[in-house]
Design an enzyme around this catalytic site. Structure first.
Site, mmCIF file in Angstrom:
data_model
loop_
_atom_site.group_PDB
_atom_site.id
_atom_site.type_symbol
_atom_site.label_atom_id
_atom_site.label_comp_id
_atom_site.label_asym_id
_atom_site.label_seq_id
_atom_site.Cartn_x
_atom_site.Cartn_y
_atom_site.Cartn_z
ATOM 1 N N HIS A 54 0.857 -1.196 0.000
ATOM 2 C CA HIS A 54 0.000 0.000 0.000
ATOM 3 C C HIS A 54 0.883 1.231 0.000
ATOM 4 C CE1 HIS A 54 0.815 -0.630 4.268
ATOM 5 N NE2 HIS A 54 0.302 0.545 4.577
ATOM 6 N N HIS A 56 1.378 3.956 1.996
ATOM 7 C CA HIS A 56 1.874 4.735 3.127
ATOM 8 C C HIS A 56 3.391 4.907 3.079
ATOM 9 C CE1 HIS A 56 -1.942 3.968 5.760
ATOM 10 N NE2 HIS A 56 -2.100 4.946 4.892
ATOM 11 N N ASP A 58 5.777 4.811 5.165
ATOM 12 C CA ASP A 58 6.671 3.861 5.831
ATOM 13 C C ASP A 58 6.662 2.497 5.151
ATOM 14 O OD1 ASP A 58 4.062 3.323 6.683
ATOM 15 O OD2 ASP A 58 4.684 2.651 8.668
ATOM 16 N N HIS A 59 6.116 2.446 3.936
ATOM 17 C CA HIS A 59 6.157 1.232 3.119
ATOM 18 C C HIS A 59 6.732 1.497 1.729
ATOM 19 C CE1 HIS A 59 3.661 -1.377 5.800
ATOM 20 N NE2 HIS A 59 3.426 -0.180 6.302
ATOM 21 N N HIS A 113 -7.471 -1.275 5.844
ATOM 22 C CA HIS A 113 -6.469 -0.320 6.341
ATOM 23 C C HIS A 113 -6.383 0.848 5.363
ATOM 24 C CE1 HIS A 113 -2.898 1.128 8.358
ATOM 25 N NE2 HIS A 113 -2.192 1.037 7.242
ATOM 26 N N ASP A 137 0.026 -4.030 6.332
ATOM 27 C CA ASP A 137 -0.629 -3.582 7.556
ATOM 28 C C ASP A 137 -2.066 -4.085 7.668
ATOM 29 O OD1 ASP A 137 1.689 -2.242 8.132
ATOM 30 O OD2 ASP A 137 0.854 -0.227 7.922
ATOM 31 N N HIS A 175 5.171 -4.723 10.840
ATOM 32 C CA HIS A 175 5.520 -3.990 12.059
ATOM 33 C C HIS A 175 5.706 -4.941 13.234
ATOM 34 C CE1 HIS A 175 4.766 0.159 10.633
ATOM 35 N NE2 HIS A 175 3.823 -0.397 9.891
#
Length: 257
Positions: A54, A56, A58-59, A113, A137, A175
């Site tokens: 996805h 975001h 932090d990905h 998410h 996530d 995570h």
């Protein structure tokens, strides 16, 4: 296919897939580029694919730098993430498959998410080997992702797809949230003996900074409240026998935990 777990940022995991026969690599959800580049240097391997779950930051934060270093790399993501993943070239639909070396992964569309979230599942190579699920996530060890763009109904449907996979599937979530997830889980299903044992085991693991990822899907089915919306114990906590409402109420409790 070797799977190398890289710990980055405060609690993220990047997963580097390495095919030693062809000496090629793929990366799943590169939050940062440098740890990936360092590992590729150790392996002396070429990066051929970036598999994003996805959009975001932090990905996908490492996408651009990795593309500069490996201009031939192919960047994958969900079709509905068009315009939100840096460098995306392949726009995956539900039921699509992706190839890495001699392995093929099934693509699951798992909104909740985010509206465009996907997961990658590599079926077992042999009857004695596990499948490998990279779910970003959507599903965590002991938990699930917050619902930023999706509905409880969508998330239950998405998690149902993942829950249907074999118990020995290895769960590679993005995570290290397991201890906090289980700390919450025991409050909503306190009589779950399997959960109580897992909570104690994970506390010991984290005291020595041991990673809890990958998990096994079979363990998640026994202990993860977000895969147990149809269990009487969770429905009692949620004060509902409606499965989606049970999930939504438990998720709301976690949001405020």
């Amino acid at each position: 296919m070797q799977i190398i777990r890289l710990s980055v940022l405060s609690d993220n995991y990047i997963f580097l897939l390495h095919d030693p026969q062809q000496n090629i690599a793929a990366v799943i959800d590169p939050a940062e580029a440098q740890p990936v580049l360092d590992e590729l240097t150790k392996l002396n391997a070429d990066l051929v694919a970036i598999f994003n779950t996805h959009h975001h930051g932090d990905h996908v934060g490492g996408n651009t730098q990795l593309m500069k270093k490996f201009p031939e790399v192919t960047v994958y993501g969900g079709a509905e993430d068009r315009g939100r993943i840096p460098g995306q070239q392949v726009f995956l639909q539900p039921g699509d498959r992706v190839q890495f070396g001699n392995r093929t992964a099934n693509v699951f569309f798992v909104p909740g998410h985010t509206r465009a979230h996907i997961a990658y599942y590599f079926p077992p190579e042999s009857p004695r080997s596990p499948g490998e699920l990279f779910c970003g996530d959507t599903l965590f060890a002991g938990g699930c992702g917050r619902l930023f763009e999706g509905t409880p109904g969508q998330m239950v449907d998405s998690l149902s797809k993942l829950r249907a996979l074999p118990d020995d599937t290895r769960l590679w979530c993005a995570h290290e949230y397991t201890l906090n997830n289980l700390r919450f889980a025991v409050t909503v299903e306190p009589e779950n003996v399997d959960l109580q044992k897992r909570y104690q085991d994970v506390k010991m693991q984290r005291e020595t900074n041991e990673a809890t990822v990958p998990s096994l899907l079979g363990i998640e089915k026994l202990t993860n409240p977000f895969l147990r919306w149809d269990k009487p114990s969770l429905q009692a906590t949620a004060k509902s026998n409606d499965q989606i409402q049970t999930f939504a109420r438990i998720r709301g409790m976690k949001d405020n935990f």
